[in-house]
Design an enzyme around this catalytic site. Structure first.
Site, PDB file in Angstrom:
ATOM      1  N   ASP A  78     -37.362 -82.261  10.766  1.00 42.92           N
ATOM      2  CA  ASP A  78     -36.608 -83.404  11.193  1.00 42.92           C
ATOM      3  C   ASP A  78     -35.293 -83.357  10.616  1.00 42.92           C
ATOM      4  O   ASP A  78     -34.858 -82.581   9.895  1.00 42.92           O
ATOM      5  CB  ASP A  78     -37.510 -84.741  10.775  1.00 42.92           C
ATOM      6  CG  ASP A  78     -37.174 -84.926   9.347  1.00 42.92           C
ATOM      7  OD1 ASP A  78     -37.813 -83.991   8.485  1.00 42.92           O
ATOM      8  OD2 ASP A  78     -37.143 -86.171   8.735  1.00 42.92           O
ATOM      9  N   GLU A 145     -39.444 -85.522   6.716  1.00 43.41           N
ATOM     10  CA  GLU A 145     -38.666 -85.339   5.357  1.00 43.41           C
ATOM     11  C   GLU A 145     -37.525 -86.398   5.045  1.00 43.41           C
ATOM     12  O   GLU A 145     -37.531 -87.020   4.036  1.00 43.41           O
ATOM     13  CB  GLU A 145     -37.967 -83.889   4.874  1.00 43.41           C
ATOM     14  CG  GLU A 145     -37.500 -83.687   3.503  1.00 43.41           C
ATOM     15  CD  GLU A 145     -35.949 -84.076   3.530  1.00 43.41           C
ATOM     16  OE1 GLU A 145     -35.760 -83.866   2.275  1.00 43.41           O
ATOM     17  OE2 GLU A 145     -35.228 -84.373   4.325  1.00 43.41           O
TER      18      GLU A 145
END
Length: 484
Positions: A78, A145
């Site tokens: 991400d 994350e």
């Protein structure tokens, strides 16, 4: 394809261009994950996703390295979605638009996603390459994350076969990270009461143009927090100006980025020019104070639509006072690790939602006791302000180990690539290594990467030359992993 595909190393930049083309903000990275899984299947690699969506790919060792220590390359899927004000970019649908600007690659009006897209691209380039020597190889790509390290927390046990992990989330060439801060989220809610708006005028005070940045890696730089500066402005106005009432206050957009913009809507009686003049005077003082750290800072007043209700006088003062004294920034520097912040917090997001003004805060510390000292400060303030604070999503720090095989190998090749010894350090930011270490306590770990500036902001950029240096380092290290 964009112009960045003309850069070297070509395979890495090709992958980064592909990553930019597939929207992948936090919580919306499944499309990218599935693209990678399908590609890995076409290449006949072992590929699997675990219960929380993490991707694991395995590639056999190159000839002659079958008995060398297996290595896992790790990156997160991400990116932080931040756009300049007025930019209609939809991070869930629109591709990132990278471009070359001199010695850097940037994105047009948004975060670039080089955190951790360059690291992610490097792992896929290693998988695709046919001419790199490496031991038995795994690539672990984790989910979400940036907003809570969900992938690392939920990682399947006994999944990895490797004995060495190389995290690719470092943002400074010439540095090897061997430790990082842990963290915890705090939601601080101030209850408010409303009354009918009987004031004559309404206006919005807007603060913008701040640099923002990473709420851990940039917390020591003196960059201003838009929410805190706005609270200071309102506190000063409430001391010297005719009575006013708030109807809304807001700022920031993501918990792990220093807020660049904030605004408050207020109602008041009397001459509009009185408020405008007071804000202009404060702007002069603040511009002088922040001239070096925040050269593009602006503060101004504009008309606003009259709200039907406003905060009561008591609620207005409680919100202003609580936000003005809410701790923010560096709390303590480390006694153990030189020139590194030990404990900090960043007020990341502020919203008015119904009967509460809600602030989202990220607390960080190298040590557990430091982390909970800061949460106790917030709990004490909540009592004084008749507010509520809740803590969630704690994650551990990564405790440094100064002697390991992978550190020795990386130091050796960094010195060859750079012509000087690398800096081995602990950082005041959250890497997934602490959580991964909980799942795999015996695995050796380091983190490396190219130079990235202004991560988590639309000013994010990655230095082109350092991407080549990082690639040279990574491929040399993989070729020199010792036998078991």
């Amino acid at each position: 394809m964009s112009e960045i595909t003309t850069l070297q190393p070509s395979l890495l930049w090709k992958w980064f261009d592909q990553i930019c083309a597939i929207p992948h903000p936090s919580h919306y990275e499944d499309t990218l994950a599935n693209f990678i899984v399908n590609w890995a299947k076409e290449k006949h690699f072992f590929v699997e996703r675990d219960e929380v969506g993490n991707v694991l790919i395995r590639k056999p060792a190159t000839k002659g390295m079958e008995n060398h220590t297996p290595v896992v390359l790790q990156a997160h899927l991400d990116m932080v979605p931040q756009a300049n004000e007025g930019n209609p970019h939809d991070f869930t649908k629109d591709p990132i638009q990278p471009y070359i600007d001199g010695e850097w690659v940037k994105a047009r009006g948004t975060t670039l996603g080089s955190d951790n897209g360059i690291g992610l691209a490097s792992t896929l380039a290693v998988l695709e390459s046919n001419d790199l020597a490496h031991p038995p190889l795994e690539v672990l790509l984790t989910m979400t994350e940036e907003t809570g390290m969900d992938g690392a927390k939920g990682l399947r046990h006994n999944w990895l076969q490797s004995e060495i992990l190389i995290n690719t989330d470092t943002e400074e060439i010439g540095e090897i990270y061997i430790g990082c801060a842990g963290g915890i989220n705090a939601n601080f809610e101030i209850p408010v009461q409303y009354e009918t708006n009987t004031f004559e005028h309404s206006a919005q005070i807007t603060l913008k143009g701040l640099r923002g940045g990473h709420s851990g890696g940039d917390i020591h730089t003196g960059r201003a927090n838009a929410i805190k500066v706005l609270a200071r402005v309102l506190a000063k106005l409430s001391q010297n100006q005719p009575h006013f009432a708030l109807s809304e206050i807001r700022g920031g957009s993501i918990r792990n980025a220093i807020p660049r913009e904030a605004a408050a809507v207020l109602a008041f009686n009397g001459d509009v020019k009185t408020i405008e003049s007071a804000v202009e005077n404060l702007a002069v003082v603040l511009k002088e104070e922040l001239a070096i750290a925040e050269p593009n800072f602006t503060l101004f007043v504009e008309s606003a639509e009259k709200a039907p209700t406003v905060f009561t006088a008591q609620s207005t003062q409680t919100v202003i006072n609580a936000l003005n004294v809410l701790p923010n920034g560096v709390i303590r520097n480390s006694d153990v690790v030189k020139n590194v912040v030990e404990s900090s917090l960043s007020v990341g997001v502020l919203k008015t939602e119904g009967n509460v003004v809600k602030s989202t805060i990220l607390v960080r510390s190298l040590i557990e006791s430091g982390k909970y000292y800061v949460t106790e400060m917030l709990s004490s303030l909540a009592i004084l302000a008749n507010a509520k604070v809740e803590f969630s999503a704690p994650y551990p720090g990564w405790q440094p180990v100064n002697d390991s095989t992978i550190l020795d190998v990386t130091r050796k090749h960094y010195a060859e690539v750079l012509g000087e010894q690398p800096v081995v350090k602990v950082i005041h930011a959250g890497l997934e290594c602490g959580l991964l270490k909980e799942h795999y306590p015996n695995i050796e770990m380091i983190s490396v990467g190219p130079t990235i500036r202004n991560a988590h902001s639309p000013d994010e950029k990655v230095e082109i030359a350092t991407v080549q240096t990082y690639w040279d380092l990574l491929t040399r290290v993989l070729a020199d992993i010792p036998a078991k």
